[in-house]
Design a protein around this motif. Structure first.
Motif, PDB file in Angstrom:
ATOM      1  N   CYS A 121      12.420   0.307 -13.049  1.00 26.73           N
ATOM      2  CA  CYS A 121      12.498   1.650 -12.462  1.00 26.73           C
ATOM      3  C   CYS A 121      11.118   2.310 -12.451  1.00 26.73           C
ATOM      4  N   THR A 122      10.393   2.152 -13.542  1.00 31.75           N
ATOM      5  CA  THR A 122       9.053   2.727 -13.625  1.00 31.75           C
ATOM      6  C   THR A 122       8.126   2.109 -12.585  1.00 31.75           C
ATOM      7  N   ASP A 123       8.273   0.812 -12.353  1.00 33.97           N
ATOM      8  CA  ASP A 123       7.429   0.134 -11.374  1.00 33.97           C
ATOM      9  C   ASP A 123       7.648   0.649  -9.954  1.00 33.97           C
ATOM     10  N   GLU A 124       8.793   1.278  -9.716  1.00 35.00           N
ATOM     11  CA  GLU A 124       9.052   1.847  -8.397  1.00 35.00           C
ATOM     12  C   GLU A 124       8.348   3.177  -8.190  1.00 35.00           C
ATOM     13  N   MET A 125       7.859   3.762  -9.285  1.00 31.13           N
ATOM     14  CA  MET A 125       7.114   5.019  -9.173  1.00 31.13           C
ATOM     15  C   MET A 125       5.756   4.738  -8.536  1.00 31.13           C
ATOM     16  N   PRO A 126       5.238   5.686  -7.778  1.00 34.06           N
ATOM     17  CA  PRO A 126       3.890   5.500  -7.233  1.00 34.06           C
ATOM     18  C   PRO A 126       2.869   5.352  -8.369  1.00 34.06           C
ATOM     19  N   PHE A 127       1.840   4.574  -8.115  1.00 29.56           N
ATOM     20  CA  PHE A 127       0.797   4.336  -9.114  1.00 29.56           C
ATOM     21  C   PHE A 127       0.178   5.649  -9.580  1.00 29.56           C
ATOM     22  N   THR A 128       0.033   6.593  -8.662  1.00 26.28           N
ATOM     23  CA  THR A 128      -0.575   7.882  -9.035  1.00 26.28           C
ATOM     24  C   THR A 128       0.277   8.616 -10.064  1.00 26.28           C
ATOM     25  N   ASP A 129       1.596   8.537  -9.931  1.00 20.36           N
ATOM     26  CA  ASP A 129       2.477   9.186 -10.910  1.00 20.36           C
ATOM     27  C   ASP A 129       2.366   8.519 -12.276  1.00 20.36           C
ATOM     28  N   ARG A 130       2.277   7.197 -12.279  1.00 15.56           N
ATOM     29  CA  ARG A 130       2.119   6.488 -13.550  1.00 15.56           C
ATOM     30  C   ARG A 130       0.778   6.830 -14.193  1.00 15.56           C
ATOM     31  N   THR A 131      -0.236   7.018 -13.378  1.00 11.55           N
ATOM     32  CA  THR A 131      -1.549   7.417 -13.891  1.00 11.55           C
ATOM     33  C   THR A 131      -1.482   8.807 -14.510  1.00 11.55           C
ATOM     34  N   ILE A 132      -0.735   9.700 -13.886  1.00  8.34           N
ATOM     35  CA  ILE A 132      -0.567  11.046 -14.439  1.00  8.34           C
ATOM     36  C   ILE A 132       0.112  10.979 -15.800  1.00  8.34           C
TER      37      ILE A 132
END
Length: 90
Positions: A65-76
């Motif tokens: 599920c986390t991998d479906e988040m945009p990379f920018t959101d994971r960076t935040i």
């Protein structure tokens, strides 16, 4: 969004429970792996804890599920985790 809130609450609880509290470096490493690494590296990292296979599979399922988040959101999320650990004196 629910995952973000849960992750931040757990991090705050671990980091700032007491004034002298220190986050285990393994927690920081696992959080980074969880957000940015492929599933195979996460499984390899979790293997050292000898966790039951069901627990590992559950964590990998959440990672999907986390991998479906945009990379920018994971960076935040990673930046927020960094701020929390710095604030807690790590």
């Amino acid at each position: 969004m629910k995952l973000l809130v849960s992750l931040l609450l757990v991090t705050l609880a671990i980091c700032c429970y007491q004034a002298e509290a220190v986050v285990c470096p393994a927690f920081i490493k696992e959080s980074t792996l969880f957000l940015f690494s492929p599933e195979s590296l996460l499984r390899l990292s979790l293997a050292k804890y000898n966790a039951p296979q069901e627990a590992v599979d559950a964590k990998v399922e959440v990672k999907k599920c986390t991998d479906e988040m945009p990379f920018t959101d994971r960076t935040i999320i990673a930046k927020i985790l960094t701020k929390v650990t710095v604030k807690c004196g790590l």
